[in-house]
Design a protein around this motif. Structure first.
Motif, PDB file in Angstrom:
ATOM      1  N   PHE A 144     -34.752  19.654  -5.451  1.00  0.00           N
ATOM      2  CA  PHE A 144     -34.758  19.387  -6.836  1.00  0.00           C
ATOM      3  C   PHE A 144     -33.421  19.720  -7.514  1.00  0.00           C
ATOM      4  O   PHE A 144     -33.432  20.326  -8.804  1.00  0.00           O
ATOM      5  N   GLY A 145     -32.341  19.387  -6.936  1.00  0.00           N
ATOM      6  CA  GLY A 145     -31.021  19.866  -7.629  1.00  0.00           C
ATOM      7  C   GLY A 145     -30.237  18.543  -8.131  1.00  0.00           C
ATOM      8  O   GLY A 145     -29.217  18.608  -8.798  1.00  0.00           O
ATOM      9  N   SER A 167     -41.435  34.905 -11.416  1.00  0.00           N
ATOM     10  CA  SER A 167     -40.388  34.583 -12.225  1.00  0.00           C
ATOM     11  C   SER A 167     -39.005  35.222 -11.856  1.00  0.00           C
ATOM     12  O   SER A 167     -39.026  36.286 -11.042  1.00  0.00           O
ATOM     13  N   SER A 168     -37.716  34.591 -12.170  1.00  0.00           N
ATOM     14  CA  SER A 168     -36.486  35.126 -11.790  1.00  0.00           C
ATOM     15  C   SER A 168     -36.641  35.852 -10.350  1.00  0.00           C
ATOM     16  O   SER A 168     -35.982  36.773 -10.152  1.00  0.00           O
ATOM     17  N   ALA A 169     -36.984  35.121  -9.267  1.00  0.00           N
ATOM     18  CA  ALA A 169     -37.173  35.346  -7.895  1.00  0.00           C
ATOM     19  C   ALA A 169     -36.127  35.996  -7.497  1.00  0.00           C
ATOM     20  O   ALA A 169     -34.872  35.633  -7.637  1.00  0.00           O
ATOM     21  N   VAL A 211     -39.643  30.002 -13.420  1.00  0.00           N
ATOM     22  CA  VAL A 211     -40.672  30.407 -12.808  1.00  0.00           C
ATOM     23  C   VAL A 211     -41.266  29.373 -11.797  1.00  0.00           C
ATOM     24  O   VAL A 211     -41.024  28.187 -11.847  1.00  0.00           O
ATOM     25  N   LEU A 212     -41.615  29.916 -10.647  1.00  0.00           N
ATOM     26  CA  LEU A 212     -42.130  29.198  -9.427  1.00  0.00           C
ATOM     27  C   LEU A 212     -43.670  29.583  -9.180  1.00  0.00           C
ATOM     28  O   LEU A 212     -44.049  30.622  -9.355  1.00  0.00           O
ATOM     29  N   PRO A 253     -31.532  31.843  -4.800  1.00  0.00           N
ATOM     30  CA  PRO A 253     -32.020  32.097  -6.224  1.00  0.00           C
ATOM     31  C   PRO A 253     -31.795  33.283  -7.159  1.00  0.00           C
ATOM     32  O   PRO A 253     -32.119  33.361  -8.271  1.00  0.00           O
ATOM     33  N   SER A 271     -28.191  26.624  -8.795  1.00  0.00           N
ATOM     34  CA  SER A 271     -29.312  27.445  -8.024  1.00  0.00           C
ATOM     35  C   SER A 271     -29.853  27.063  -7.029  1.00  0.00           C
ATOM     36  O   SER A 271     -30.037  26.041  -6.743  1.00  0.00           O
ATOM     37  N   GLY A 272     -30.258  28.000  -6.280  1.00  0.00           N
ATOM     38  CA  GLY A 272     -31.040  27.715  -4.868  1.00  0.00           C
ATOM     39  C   GLY A 272     -30.298  26.945  -4.082  1.00  0.00           C
ATOM     40  O   GLY A 272     -29.070  27.160  -3.579  1.00  0.00           O
ATOM     41  N   ASP A 273     -30.888  25.818  -3.629  1.00  0.00           N
ATOM     42  CA  ASP A 273     -30.270  24.868  -2.643  1.00  0.00           C
ATOM     43  C   ASP A 273     -30.100  23.497  -3.655  1.00  0.00           C
ATOM     44  O   ASP A 273     -30.698  22.942  -4.250  1.00  0.00           O
ATOM     45  N   SER A 297     -35.300  28.735  -4.207  1.00  0.00           N
ATOM     46  CA  SER A 297     -36.046  29.602  -4.624  1.00  0.00           C
ATOM     47  C   SER A 297     -37.480  29.860  -4.137  1.00  0.00           C
ATOM     48  O   SER A 297     -38.066  31.204  -4.229  1.00  0.00           O
ATOM     49  N   LEU A 348     -45.038  24.944  -6.486  1.00  0.00           N
ATOM     50  CA  LEU A 348     -44.535  23.986  -7.487  1.00  0.00           C
ATOM     51  C   LEU A 348     -43.380  24.425  -8.287  1.00  0.00           C
ATOM     52  O   LEU A 348     -43.011  25.568  -8.850  1.00  0.00           O
ATOM     53  N   TYR A 349     -42.298  23.811  -8.100  1.00  0.00           N
ATOM     54  CA  TYR A 349     -41.057  23.769  -8.869  1.00  0.00           C
ATOM     55  C   TYR A 349     -41.199  23.222 -10.267  1.00  0.00           C
ATOM     56  O   TYR A 349     -41.816  22.197 -10.365  1.00  0.00           O
ATOM     57  N   MET A 350     -40.730  23.943 -11.530  1.00  0.00           N
ATOM     58  CA  MET A 350     -40.798  23.320 -12.683  1.00  0.00           C
ATOM     59  C   MET A 350     -41.991  23.123 -13.100  1.00  0.00           C
ATOM     60  O   MET A 350     -42.407  22.014 -13.672  1.00  0.00           O
TER      61      MET A 350
END
Ligand SMILES: C[S@@+](CC[C@H](N)C(=O)[O-])C[C@H]1O[C@@H](n2cnc3c(N)ncnc32)[C@H](O)[C@@H]1O
Length: 455
Positions: A95-96, A197-199, A229-230, A13, A89-91, A120, A168-170
């Motif tokens: 959701f990639g 945000s910006s975790a 933001v998550l 993240p 970003s993330g994994d 994230s 909730l992503y996005m």
């Protein structure tokens, strides 16, 4: 030509400390790094300076017209035979859009490998100080995309009835819509909600509310600066006031650029909460120009001020194919120079001070004497973002930083080198910091002072 290989790698993240070992190894072994816009400068600063770097990827609901295959630049590089590190970003598998990307690579006959990263949601929960499941509070957690609510409509009903944690992503921009739907499906309006945000980065912000009151936070600045933001909902969010550990760290929320040669100090700063961005790589080129070499050849006694001066002497003598047994000088030098030459079977007298008639050879341009080394600095290929503290200990790096405000945006420019501090003072620039001991304490004092200015 055989195509190269693409590594789809999760960068986590934001905090570079959350990269996997494999991701770091691939940064050094690949030919080119293609990165998402969400991948932080702190992570990009770990890529070796000589690597090619390309920003690719799409950011923020750019519309349904995008074709989400692998980015054409990634395909082109792989088809040219290169090993491509595609940093996401993330994994990559959360959701990639990785399914589409893998299919598009297969379509072009390009091999790929997936390296997971910390998604994230895991980073946000850990760094905001609440678990995603907790005994007696939540025994399940659901990750859902809030991007296109109509498509996940069928599951809203079961999510409304669940008492588990929902991530909730996005989903931040449409949060009011999601909240209304969940309440309509039976979720308690008092359910705690966290917006992170910006975790895990130094910019991380946490805002808490309840499902029934999300309208009240929709104008908060957490939505406005373009940071990801998550949204995390569930009873577990309440634990953040008890379990928070990160905001208590001395340098929490601060970004510090640390010279690449001070890796140990960088680790100390990380431990006390700073986000460390590695400074530009510097390479020392040792040797003497023809003019200086003529002066050296004309001298009978030389004094070597340090190991690099000895290196420069060896390098230039080597270029001129001089036999060490026939060297025409009487040489003395400091212990480091003595030890360096001893490795080549050259034994010189140890002398901490230059004898009167000798020609001094030194490595850096700050000292008097003939300078044998030059620092080469490679400018980063990406903007360093907002730096709270920009710590610089090499004059060549300092020059570059002052010349490239497009890449370096700093609040405080600091150094542990007295001669550079002098330059800063003469130019009237920000702060200097000459004591190296306990630098963490000193940097934190600087940021406290900064807070006072802000207040
Ligand atoms: C396209 S998804 C990518 C998710 C990514 N693959 C992962 O595993 O985290 C982008 C969304 O992930 C979330 N996100 C990614 N990085 C984040 C971060 N550092 N802080 C908060 N949310 C983040 C946000 O909800 C953002 O809109």
């Amino acid at each position: 030509m055989n195509p190269g290989k693409v590594f789809l790698v999760g960068a986590g993240p934001g905090d570079p400390g959350l990269l996997t070992w494999r991701a770091i190894k691939l940064m050094s072994s690949c030919d080119v790094v293609c990165y998402d816009l969400l991948v932080s400068p702190a992570i990009l600063s770990l890529v070796p300076a000589e690597k090619e770097m390309m920003p690719v990827g799409y950011r923020g609901y750019c519309g349904s017209s995008i074709e989400y295959g692998m980015h054409p630049d990634v395909v082109a590089e792989a088809l040219a035979g290169k090993t491509v590190l595609r940093l996401k970003s993330g994994d990559p598998f959360i959701f990639g859009r990785a399914t589409e990307e893998c299919r598009s690579l297969s379509h072009h006959g390009i091999d790929y490998e997936i390296v997971p990263g910390i998604t994230s949601a895991l980073g946000a929960a850990a760094y905001a100080g609440f678990p995603l499941t907790s005994n007696g509070m939540a025994s399940d957690v659901t990750f859902v995309s809030g991007h296109r609510p109509s498509k996940t409509l069928t599951s809203w009903a079961s999510m409304g009835k669940s008492s588990g944690t929902l991530v909730l992503y996005m989903g931040a921009k449409k949060l009011a819509l999601h909240a209304a739907k969940l309440i309509a499906e039976g979720r308690d309006p008092d359910t705690p909600v966290a917006l992170v945000s910006s975790a895990t980065s130094y910019k991380q912000k946490l805002l808490t509310t309840t499902l029934g009151k999300v309208d009240e936070v929709m104008d908060a600045d957490i939505h406005s600066d373009g940071s990801p933001v998550l949204v995390i909902m569930g009873q577990v969010v309440e634990l953040s006031s008890e379990l928070d550990w990160r905001s208590k760290l001395l340098l929490a929320g601060r970004s510090v650029m640390v010279p690449s040669q001070h890796e140990e100090m960088a680790e100390t700063l990380r431990v006390i909460g700073a986000e460390v961005i590695r400074g530009p790589g510097v390479e020392m080129e040792c040797g003497f120009n023809p003019f200086d070499w003529n002066r050296i050849m004309a001298s009978t006694t030389l004094w070597l001020a340090d190991e690099d001066a000895a290196k420069a002497l060896m390098a230039t003598a080597g270029e001129h194919k001089m036999d060490i047994r026939l060297w025409p000088w009487q040489i003395s030098g400091k212990r480091s120079a003595q030890c360096y030459l001893a490795r080549y079977g050259i034994f010189i007298d140890e002398n901490e001070e230059a004898p009167g008639s000798s020609l001094s050879l030194v490595s850096s341009e700050q000292d008097a004497g003939l300078c044998g080394c030059q620092l080469n600095v490679t400018a980063p290929k990406f903007s360093m973002g907002q730096l709270d503290i920009c710590w610089v200990d090499d004059s060549a790096v300092m020059e570059m930083i002052l010349a490239r405000p497009d890449l370096f945006n700093w609040r405080y420019l600091v150094t542990t080198r007295p001669e550079l501090a002098q330059v800063l003072r003469q130019q009237g620039i920000a702060h200097h910091l000459v004591a190296f001991d306990d630098i963490g304490q000193q940097l934190s004092m600087l940021t406290v002072e900064q807070n006072r200015h802000v207040a």
